[in-house]
Design an enzyme around this catalytic site. Sequence first.
Site, PDB file in Angstrom:
ATOM      1  N   GLU A  84      47.603  21.238  24.405  1.00 31.68           N
ATOM      2  CA  GLU A  84      46.169  21.114  24.666  1.00 31.68           C
ATOM      3  C   GLU A  84      45.404  22.067  23.757  1.00 31.68           C
ATOM      4  O   GLU A  84      44.207  22.283  23.950  1.00 31.68           O
ATOM      5  CB  GLU A  84      45.854  21.360  26.134  1.00 31.68           C
ATOM      6  N   CYS A 116      48.125  21.151  31.029  1.00 33.09           N
ATOM      7  CA  CYS A 116      49.485  21.712  31.068  1.00 33.09           C
ATOM      8  C   CYS A 116      50.535  20.678  31.453  1.00 33.09           C
ATOM      9  O   CYS A 116      51.729  20.981  31.479  1.00 33.09           O
ATOM     10  CB  CYS A 116      49.556  22.882  32.032  1.00 33.09           C
ATOM     11  N   HIS A 238      54.685  25.267  37.789  1.00 36.44           N
ATOM     12  CA  HIS A 238      53.834  25.656  36.658  1.00 36.44           C
ATOM     13  C   HIS A 238      53.245  27.047  36.901  1.00 36.44           C
ATOM     14  O   HIS A 238      52.798  27.359  38.004  1.00 36.44           O
ATOM     15  CB  HIS A 238      52.725  24.615  36.471  1.00 36.44           C
TER      16      HIS A 238
HETATM   17  P1  HMG Z   1      39.553  36.649  39.882  1.00 32.63           P
HETATM   18  O1  HMG Z   1      38.670  35.713  40.608  1.00 32.63           O
HETATM   19  O2  HMG Z   1      38.898  37.733  39.108  1.00 32.63           O
HETATM   20  O3  HMG Z   1      40.619  37.323  40.786  1.00 32.63           O
HETATM   21  O4  HMG Z   1      40.469  35.812  38.900  1.00 32.63           O
HETATM   22  P2  HMG Z   1      40.674  37.445  42.387  1.00 32.63           P
HETATM   23  O5  HMG Z   1      39.531  38.267  42.811  1.00 32.63           O
HETATM   24  O6  HMG Z   1      40.883  36.080  43.010  1.00 32.63           O
HETATM   25  O7  HMG Z   1      42.013  38.293  42.488  1.00 32.63           O
HETATM   26  C1  HMG Z   1      43.226  37.711  42.138  1.00 32.63           C
HETATM   27  C2  HMG Z   1      44.266  38.251  43.123  1.00 32.63           C
HETATM   28  O8  HMG Z   1      44.431  39.651  42.868  1.00 32.63           O
HETATM   29  C3  HMG Z   1      43.832  38.123  44.602  1.00 32.63           C
HETATM   30  O9  HMG Z   1      45.003  37.841  45.346  1.00 32.63           O
HETATM   31  C4  HMG Z   1      43.351  39.537  44.923  1.00 32.63           C
HETATM   32  O10 HMG Z   1      43.457  39.857  46.306  1.00 32.63           O
HETATM   33  C5  HMG Z   1      44.327  40.357  44.114  1.00 32.63           C
HETATM   34  P3  HMG Z   1      44.928  36.726  46.527  1.00 32.63           P
HETATM   35  O11 HMG Z   1      43.871  37.179  47.443  1.00 32.63           O
HETATM   36  O12 HMG Z   1      44.554  35.421  45.812  1.00 32.63           O
HETATM   37  O13 HMG Z   1      46.288  36.712  47.080  1.00 32.63           O
HETATM   38  N1  HMG Z   1      43.840  41.703  43.808  1.00 32.63           N
HETATM   39  C6  HMG Z   1      44.612  42.783  43.848  1.00 32.63           C
HETATM   40  N2  HMG Z   1      45.914  42.954  44.168  1.00 32.63           N
HETATM   41  C7  HMG Z   1      46.426  44.211  44.119  1.00 32.63           C
HETATM   42  N3  HMG Z   1      45.672  45.312  43.780  1.00 32.63           N
HETATM   43  C8  HMG Z   1      44.380  45.180  43.462  1.00 32.63           C
HETATM   44  C9  HMG Z   1      43.799  43.871  43.496  1.00 32.63           C
HETATM   45  N4  HMG Z   1      42.550  43.413  43.245  1.00 32.63           N
HETATM   46  C10 HMG Z   1      42.592  42.070  43.442  1.00 32.63           C
HETATM   47  N5  HMG Z   1      43.653  46.252  43.146  1.00 32.63           N
HETATM   48  C11 HMG Z   1      41.492  33.616  38.650  1.00 32.63           C
HETATM   49  C12 HMG Z   1      41.556  34.965  39.339  1.00 32.63           C
HETATM   50  C13 HMG Z   1      42.732  32.818  38.931  1.00 32.63           C
HETATM   51  C14 HMG Z   1      40.273  32.861  39.199  1.00 32.63           C
HETATM   52  C15 HMG Z   1      41.310  33.853  37.121  1.00 32.63           C
HETATM   53  O14 HMG Z   1      42.404  34.558  36.611  1.00 32.63           O
HETATM   54  C16 HMG Z   1      41.183  32.555  36.360  1.00 32.63           C
HETATM   55  O15 HMG Z   1      40.126  31.924  36.317  1.00 32.63           O
HETATM   56  N6  HMG Z   1      42.279  32.126  35.668  1.00 32.63           N
HETATM   57  C17 HMG Z   1      42.301  30.890  34.896  1.00 32.63           C
HETATM   58  C18 HMG Z   1      42.475  29.661  35.744  1.00 32.63           C
HETATM   59  C19 HMG Z   1      43.872  29.547  36.306  1.00 32.63           C
HETATM   60  O16 HMG Z   1      44.828  30.082  35.792  1.00 32.63           O
HETATM   61  N7  HMG Z   1      44.016  28.740  37.396  1.00 32.63           N
HETATM   62  C20 HMG Z   1      45.292  28.488  37.997  1.00 32.63           C
HETATM   63  C21 HMG Z   1      45.420  27.081  38.563  1.00 32.63           C
HETATM   64  S1  HMG Z   1      44.919  25.854  37.370  1.00 32.63           S
HETATM   65  C22 HMG Z   1      46.320  25.675  36.335  1.00 32.63           C
HETATM   66  O17 HMG Z   1      47.363  26.146  36.634  1.00 32.63           O
HETATM   67  C23 HMG Z   1      46.118  24.930  35.063  1.00 32.63           C
HETATM   68  C24 HMG Z   1      45.996  25.771  33.826  1.00 32.63           C
HETATM   69  O18 HMG Z   1      47.259  26.294  33.450  1.00 32.63           O
HETATM   70  C25 HMG Z   1      45.366  24.964  32.695  1.00 32.63           C
HETATM   71  C26 HMG Z   1      45.964  23.616  32.349  1.00 32.63           C
HETATM   72  O19 HMG Z   1      46.398  22.826  33.170  1.00 32.63           O
HETATM   73  O20 HMG Z   1      45.898  23.311  31.163  1.00 32.63           O
HETATM   74  C27 HMG Z   1      45.059  26.964  34.025  1.00 32.63           C
END
Ligand code: HMG
Length: 390
Positions: A84, A116, A238
């Site tokens: 991609e 992906c 994934h």
């Molecule tokens: P965010 O919103 O900044 O993070 O980004 P958050 O606030 O949701 O925190 C993430 C986790 O860290 C949470 O855990 C927090 O609690 C924890 P959860 O509550 O979910 O269990 N956390 C901590 N843990 C320990 N110590 C701390 C601490 N602070 C927070 N101090 C987000 C997260 C995934 C939204 C961001 O990284 C993002 O946008 N990533 C890109 C999108 C992505 O990867 N999505 C995954 C599913 S889609 C997919 O897999 C397809 C893809 O590969 C693309 C394709 O298909 O081509 C992306």
Amino acid sequence: MTTAAPLIGLIDLAVATGHHVVDLGDLAVATGVDPAKYHVGIGQDQMSVLAPDEDIVTMAASAAAPIIERHGAERIRTVLFATESGIDQSKAAGVYVHQLLGLPSGCRVVELKQACYGATAGLQAALGMVARNPQEQVLLIAADNARYDVDSPAEATQGAGAVAMLIGTDPALLAIEPVTGVHTADVDDFWRPNDRSTAVVDGRLSVTAYVDSLLGAWDDYRAHGGLDADEIDRFCLHQPFTRMAAKAFKQLTQHTGVSRDDTAIASTFAYNRRVGNSYTASLYLALAAVLDTEADVAGRRIGFFSYGSGSVGEFFTGVVQPGYRAALRPGAVMAQLDARVPLDVPAYRKIHAGAVLPSETDAKNPHVTTAPYRFAGIVGRARRYEHTSS
Ligand code: HMG
């Protein structure tokens, strides 16, 4: 009397990643985030970053070269390149790889895209081609450079990598089983419009869309004769970041009512924690980690969940073949990961800002990579690649 259909699957698999690495502890400090958010919250330690003279083609050729060296190319009639992070709207990136590897002209080459999920579409197509003519083999390559905007929540989930696989009969590594479950839903969780070099993402939505797709694909798998969850020994899901797979796996165990301990999933994370998201290569990097890092998984059944945002998901299984360890390259991936050259955050962001070379002007890339193939630059609006020795 009917004869059993031949086993079809992975004869070989090899991996390549970028020249550079960024430590997520450094990124956390630079962006004022608690490092535990990355190491624990998203389950990532590092991310691979490409040098200016690397791209999906150079990673793909570097991943595929050892496979061609070991098996020759005589039976390869098809190259499927899933990505991609396309470098051209028309020409398949695999055509460059075909040339770099000196593959025979009696070969079809095509590019596949669905976020992906692309490599899994390629795998299913390859299985069909080999079933139609068991003499043929397919070179399937998954390669991606995952790029998000800097200072966005997704920045720490970038990465880069390629996995090349040789698909055919007598699979020394993994025989793919026939039952699959599929799930498609039109959702705006992640996409990359043609005028952007970084993805647009609704992070929260993407997490729920991933889980919905997993459960939907699982239900479809079961509805089409798929096995019980307790008949599957390992689950490769994934990995956009490893914690995503861990969280989704928990949801799957609740959904199936079959509780499992960490051994079902823990070994799948070993490489992705250090590479970052390699998009369509990520699932197969998880497989490489299971095969390389576990002592012996011969005879074990692995369940795979491939997810491509937008979205398409598929659940399928494969059985690790007796004697598979003889077909591995022990230590090769870890050695590559250890050899990456670290970048501090300003240096990585400089590369990030200049990642797209305009096609209008001829340009020469600096020689940085130590990989066997490099992206030399642009001449007459066309990309030029070379062996690093030439
Ligand atoms: P965010 O919103 O900044 O993070 O980004 P958050 O606030 O949701 O925190 C993430 C986790 O860290 C949470 O855990 C927090 O609690 C924890 P959860 O509550 O979910 O269990 N956390 C901590 N843990 C320990 N110590 C701390 C601490 N602070 C927070 N101090 C987000 C997260 C995934 C939204 C961001 O990284 C993002 O946008 N990533 C890109 C999108 C992505 O990867 N999505 C995954 C599913 S889609 C997919 O897999 C397809 C893809 O590969 C693309 C394709 O298909 O081509 C992306």
